[in-house]
Structure formats: structure tokens, C-alpha cells
Design a protein around this motif. Structure first.
Motif, PDB file in Angstrom:
ATOM      1  N   MET A   1       0.848  -1.190   0.000  1.00 27.37           N
ATOM      2  CA  MET A   1       0.000   0.000   0.000  1.00 27.37           C
ATOM      3  C   MET A   1       0.881   1.236   0.000  1.00 27.37           C
ATOM      4  SD  MET A   1      -1.272   0.273   3.976  1.00 27.37           S
ATOM      5  CE  MET A   1      -1.413  -1.500   4.181  1.00 27.37           C
ATOM      6  N   LYS A   2       0.309   2.352  -0.417  1.00 24.31           N
ATOM      7  CA  LYS A   2       1.027   3.616  -0.396  1.00 24.31           C
ATOM      8  C   LYS A   2       0.357   4.548   0.597  1.00 24.31           C
ATOM      9  CE  LYS A   2       3.381   6.840  -3.489  1.00 24.31           C
ATOM     10  NZ  LYS A   2       3.654   7.170  -4.903  1.00 24.31           N
ATOM     11  N   LEU A   3       1.152   5.099   1.510  1.00 16.20           N
ATOM     12  CA  LEU A   3       0.666   5.974   2.566  1.00 16.20           C
ATOM     13  C   LEU A   3       1.042   7.411   2.257  1.00 16.20           C
ATOM     14  CD1 LEU A   3       2.027   3.788   5.523  1.00 16.20           C
ATOM     15  CD2 LEU A   3      -0.204   3.612   4.402  1.00 16.20           C
ATOM     16  N   ALA A   4       0.161   8.337   2.600  1.00 16.24           N
ATOM     17  CA  ALA A   4       0.422   9.765   2.372  1.00 16.24           C
ATOM     18  C   ALA A   4       0.163  10.522   3.666  1.00 16.24           C
ATOM     19  CB  ALA A   4      -0.477  10.305   1.258  1.00 16.24           C
ATOM     20  N   ALA A  30      -2.758  13.392  -3.902  1.00 16.97           N
ATOM     21  CA  ALA A  30      -2.286  12.147  -3.296  1.00 16.97           C
ATOM     22  C   ALA A  30      -2.810  10.922  -4.032  1.00 16.97           C
ATOM     23  CB  ALA A  30      -2.698  12.101  -1.823  1.00 16.97           C
ATOM     24  N   ALA A  31      -4.093  10.937  -4.376  1.00 14.04           N
ATOM     25  CA  ALA A  31      -4.665   9.802  -5.099  1.00 14.04           C
ATOM     26  C   ALA A  31      -3.986   9.635  -6.454  1.00 14.04           C
ATOM     27  CB  ALA A  31      -6.166   9.992  -5.272  1.00 14.04           C
ATOM     28  N   GLY A  32      -3.639  10.756  -7.074  1.00 18.41           N
ATOM     29  CA  GLY A  32      -2.949  10.707  -8.361  1.00 18.41           C
ATOM     30  C   GLY A  32      -1.563  10.107  -8.272  1.00 18.41           C
ATOM     31  N   GLN A  33      -0.973  10.140  -7.070  1.00  9.40           N
ATOM     32  CA  GLN A  33       0.337   9.520  -6.847  1.00  9.40           C
ATOM     33  C   GLN A  33       0.201   8.073  -6.388  1.00  9.40           C
ATOM     34  OE1 GLN A  33       3.407  10.914  -7.435  1.00  9.40           O
ATOM     35  NE2 GLN A  33       2.249  12.595  -8.365  1.00  9.40           N
ATOM     36  N   GLY A  34      -1.036   7.577  -6.360  1.00  6.66           N
ATOM     37  CA  GLY A  34      -1.264   6.176  -6.015  1.00  6.66           C
ATOM     38  C   GLY A  34      -1.471   5.906  -4.545  1.00  6.66           C
ATOM     39  N   ALA A  35      -1.695   6.946  -3.743  1.00  9.12           N
ATOM     40  CA  ALA A  35      -1.875   6.747  -2.306  1.00  9.12           C
ATOM     41  C   ALA A  35      -3.184   6.003  -2.025  1.00  9.12           C
ATOM     42  CB  ALA A  35      -1.862   8.080  -1.585  1.00  9.12           C
ATOM     43  N   ASP A  36      -3.124   5.074  -1.086  1.00 12.78           N
ATOM     44  CA  ASP A  36      -4.297   4.332  -0.640  1.00 12.78           C
ATOM     45  C   ASP A  36      -4.877   4.901   0.647  1.00 12.78           C
ATOM     46  OD1 ASP A  36      -4.086   1.990  -2.580  1.00 12.78           O
ATOM     47  OD2 ASP A  36      -2.117   1.904  -1.622  1.00 12.78           O
ATOM     48  N   LEU A  37      -4.028   5.544   1.459  1.00 14.24           N
ATOM     49  CA  LEU A  37      -4.417   6.092   2.749  1.00 14.24           C
ATOM     50  C   LEU A  37      -3.854   7.499   2.877  1.00 14.24           C
ATOM     51  CD1 LEU A  37      -5.487   5.935   5.688  1.00 14.24           C
ATOM     52  CD2 LEU A  37      -3.338   4.798   6.298  1.00 14.24           C
ATOM     53  N   LYS A  83     -14.985   8.104  -1.903  1.00 16.07           N
ATOM     54  CA  LYS A  83     -15.662   7.222  -2.854  1.00 16.07           C
ATOM     55  C   LYS A  83     -15.157   7.445  -4.273  1.00 16.07           C
ATOM     56  CE  LYS A  83     -20.108   6.618  -2.501  1.00 16.07           C
ATOM     57  NZ  LYS A  83     -21.558   6.906  -2.341  1.00 16.07           N
ATOM     58  N   ILE A  84     -15.034   8.703  -4.671  1.00 19.67           N
ATOM     59  CA  ILE A  84     -14.594   9.017  -6.039  1.00 19.67           C
ATOM     60  C   ILE A  84     -13.221   8.423  -6.328  1.00 19.67           C
ATOM     61  CG2 ILE A  84     -13.824  10.905  -7.539  1.00 19.67           C
ATOM     62  CD1 ILE A  84     -16.078  12.602  -6.324  1.00 19.67           C
ATOM     63  N   HIS A  85     -12.316   8.542  -5.355  1.00 21.07           N
ATOM     64  CA  HIS A  85     -10.925   8.135  -5.589  1.00 21.07           C
ATOM     65  C   HIS A  85     -10.588   6.760  -5.020  1.00 21.07           C
ATOM     66  CE1 HIS A  85      -9.844  12.055  -7.231  1.00 21.07           C
ATOM     67  NE2 HIS A  85     -10.549  12.603  -6.255  1.00 21.07           N
ATOM     68  N   GLY A  86     -11.539   6.131  -4.346  1.00 21.43           N
ATOM     69  CA  GLY A  86     -11.306   4.798  -3.823  1.00 21.43           C
ATOM     70  C   GLY A  86     -10.202   4.743  -2.777  1.00 21.43           C
ATOM     71  N   VAL A  87     -10.169   5.726  -1.882  1.00 22.90           N
ATOM     72  CA  VAL A  87      -9.109   5.820  -0.889  1.00 22.90           C
ATOM     73  C   VAL A  87      -9.688   5.882   0.521  1.00 22.90           C
ATOM     74  CG1 VAL A  87      -7.495   6.963  -2.449  1.00 22.90           C
ATOM     75  CG2 VAL A  87      -9.065   8.355  -1.067  1.00 22.90           C
ATOM     76  N   HIS A  88      -8.809   5.652   1.496  1.00 28.47           N
ATOM     77  CA  HIS A  88      -9.125   5.897   2.896  1.00 28.47           C
ATOM     78  C   HIS A  88      -8.591   7.284   3.262  1.00 28.47           C
ATOM     79  CE1 HIS A  88      -9.346   1.505   2.691  1.00 28.47           C
ATOM     80  NE2 HIS A  88     -10.041   1.521   3.820  1.00 28.47           N
ATOM     81  N   ILE A  89      -9.380   8.065   3.990  1.00 30.00           N
ATOM     82  CA  ILE A  89      -8.964   9.418   4.368  1.00 30.00           C
ATOM     83  C   ILE A  89      -9.197   9.624   5.858  1.00 30.00           C
ATOM     84  CG2 ILE A  89      -9.266  11.900   4.010  1.00 30.00           C
ATOM     85  CD1 ILE A  89     -10.505  11.293   1.280  1.00 30.00           C
ATOM     86  N   LEU A  90      -8.134  10.006   6.562  1.00 28.01           N
ATOM     87  CA  LEU A  90      -8.303  10.529   7.915  1.00 28.01           C
ATOM     88  C   LEU A  90      -8.406  12.042   7.784  1.00 28.01           C
ATOM     89  CD1 LEU A  90      -8.438   9.885  10.978  1.00 28.01           C
ATOM     90  CD2 LEU A  90      -6.021  10.535  11.064  1.00 28.01           C
ATOM     91  N   ALA A 256       5.068   6.996   1.574  1.00 28.24           N
ATOM     92  CA  ALA A 256       5.832   5.787   1.887  1.00 28.24           C
ATOM     93  C   ALA A 256       5.070   4.590   1.359  1.00 28.24           C
ATOM     94  CB  ALA A 256       6.050   5.650   3.389  1.00 28.24           C
ATOM     95  N   THR A 257       5.795   3.636   0.833  1.00 23.99           N
ATOM     96  CA  THR A 257       5.192   2.386   0.376  1.00 23.99           C
ATOM     97  C   THR A 257       5.452   1.309   1.422  1.00 23.99           C
ATOM     98  OG1 THR A 257       5.516   2.992  -1.950  1.00 23.99           O
ATOM     99  CG2 THR A 257       5.150   0.664  -1.453  1.00 23.99           C
TER     100      THR A 257
END
Length: 294
Positions: A1-4, A30-37, A83-90, A256-257
Motif C-alpha cells: 500500500m502507499k501511505l500519504a 495524493a490519489a494521483g500519486q497512487g496513495a491508498d491512505l 468514494k470518487i478516488h477509492g481511498v481511505h482518508i483521515l 511511503a510504500t
């Protein structure tokens, strides 16, 4: 996973649309850089007080109410972006008046999954400023979130300096540490706490910070920090435990990956087994025996 992890600068906002555009740009980046969280910092939502005007933003009590009143709208935006980007967001934490807790606000971080579902974590232990000057109080219990990325816990800023809070979420693969500190002393306290929790529980901690000056606020007027991702300095992780760190006081994302299997491996067969050996401290909370050598 990729963390931001964000180093987030708060702005004076002239409209809700300006805030929505800013948040959307951050998430899209962040989503454009492949971040999952994506992890935003503690009290990053205080910029919303500027929507109520400079007098409200500059008043300790009025700013609490101005931000809290916006949170339902803010949460709807975060849920949509997740939802749009399929990511987890704090989301950046915010003061929230919750009648189920009492008359004073809690410091609440809301956590969104890719489905738009939301959970939240309240800060447990207040700093001196929060309790003595601002009247922000400790909130609801600790939670552990079971997600597609693993089990995730949240320790808001000062909470990361307390090992028993992290131990209560010992099953967490990741502990998120949103932070807001005004000086390097405070930043380093939280950073050291985050790194210690990663060592003790043999997990990964993700620290986000507010940065920059906000002369429109008495509460968040000065901010110091950077993003960072930390693991145990052991098998499968860097020797210093630092997976990634940003540049001090420079806004932006730190990435970070992470191979989550690394957490499982170090817990099972690390050079040391801090997490497994924790119970050997049992009964050690009593004072050490004082002996004289004179």
C-alpha cells in the motif's frame, strides 16, 4: 500500500467553495500519486472558522462553534472524495460539540473508507492549552478500524506520547498520528512518541502535521512540523525506523510504500519481540525500591 502523510497549511477562506476546492486538490494530488491512505493533521479544520469572519476566527470560544457547525458539511465532502478516488482518508481533526458527551467540545478525527463509510476517534488526553485555556475535553473510547488496508488505530497528537493507549490497540497494523504543534519541541515530542509506539507495538505509525503561521487564530497561530512514516527499527524496516519524512515546515504530502506483511514478519520473528514481551512488565508500575549506597 502507499501511505500519504500531510504537512498541511491552513488558509483564510473566503467561501465554502474555496475550502472544497482546496481539499479536493489535496486529495486528487495524493490519489494521483497512487496513495491508498491519506492522513491529515490535528486541528487542520480550524481554517473553517475563517468562514465565519475574522472576529469569530480570532476568538477562542467562537472559533470552536464556527468549526463544529461546519463538520457535517465537511464530512459529506470527505465521504464523496473517498468514494470518487477509492481511498481511505483521515480528515483533519476538529472541535465537535457532541451532546452525548457533554457541554464542552471534543477533538474528533473522522475516518472515511472508500465506500464513504465513516468512523471517528476522539482525543483522549488534553494538553494544557486544551484543558486550561480552550475548554476542549476528552471524548469517547478508543476504536480499532478493520479495513481493507489492515487494522488501523488513531492516536491524536498528545495521545501518542502515552504507551498504554497504543497498547490498547495492540492489534493495529497502522497507528495514525494527526498532530498540531507550535514549536520544534512539541513536534519532536510527538515524533518521538510515534516512533516509540511503532517500536513497542511493532507496527507502523503515520504522522501528519500542521505547518505555517495563522495570525488570524489564537489557537493555531504558529505551526511546526512535517509528515513522517515510522516503523520498528528491526527486520524488514530501515535501521532508524524512518520509512519516509518530509521537509520541516514545507507544505505537501510525504509518501511511503509499505508491504503490510513486514509488520507480521517482524512481530513473529524480529531480532527483538517487544510486543510479545510486553506482559513481562506486569507489576512493574509500582515505584522502584529505593536503596542507599552511602
Amino acid at each position: 500500500m502507499k501511505l500519504a502523510a500531510a504537512a498541511y497549511k491552513m488558509d483564510v477562506l473566503d467561501s465554502w467553495e474555496a475550502y472544497a476546492a482546496k481539499l479536493t486538490a489535496w486529495v486528487e494530488d495524493a490519489a494521483g500519486q497512487g496513495a491508498d491512505l491519506l492522513v491529515f493533521p490535528e486541528y487542520g479544520a480550524m481554517e473553517l472558522a475563517t468562514l465565519a469572519g475574522p472576529e469569530a476566527a480570532g476568538d477562542l470560544e467562537a472559533s470552536l462553534h464556527a468549526v463544529s457547525e461546519r463538520i457535517p458539511q465537511v464530512d459529506a465532502l470527505h465521504a464523496e472524495l473517498a468514494k470518487i478516488h477509492g481511498v481511505h482518508i483521515l480528515a483533519a481533526s476538529a472541535p465537535v460539540f457532541d451532546p452525548e458527551i457533554g457541554p464542552r467540545p471534543v477533538n474528533r478525527a473522522r475516518f472515511f473508507g472508500p465506500s464513504g463509510a465513516m468512523g471517528h476517534q476522539d482525543k483522549q488526553i488534553m494538553t494544557r492549552f486544551e484543558r486550561e485555556d480552550w475548554g476542549v475535553v476528552g471524548g469517547g473510547p478508543l476504536h480499532l478500524f478493520d479495513t481493507a488496508l489492515g487494522k488501523i488505530g488513531i492516536l491524536i497528537c498528545y495521545d501518542s506520547e502515552y504507551p498504554l493507549l497504543a497498547r490498547a490497540m495492540m492489534e493495529a497494523d497502522l497507528i495514525l498520528v494527526p498532530s498540531c504543534t507550535e514549536a520544534a519541541h512539541g513536534y519532536n515530542r510527538v515524533r518521538i512518541g510515534a516512533m516509540a509506539r511503532a517500536l513497542e507495538q511493532q507496527c507502523v505509525t503515520v504522522m501528519a502535521s500542521t505547518v505555517g503561521d495563522c495570525d488570524w487564530s489564537e489557537a493555531v497561530d504558529t505551526n511546526c512540523g512535517m509528515g513522517g512514516v515510522f516503523g520498528p527499527p528491526d527486520t524488514g524496516f530501515p535501521a532508524d525506523g524512518v520509512l519516509a519524512q518530509g521537509q520541516m515546515d514545507q507544505p505537501g504530502w510525504t509518501y511511503a510504500t509499505l508491504d503490510l506483511d513486514a509488520v507480521s514478519r517482524v512481530r513473529k520473528d524480529g531480532v527483538v519481540l517487544n510486543r510479545a514481551h510486553w506482559a513481562e512488565q506486569a507489576g512493574r508500575d509500582s515505584p522502584a525500591i529505593l536503596r542507599s549506597l552511602s
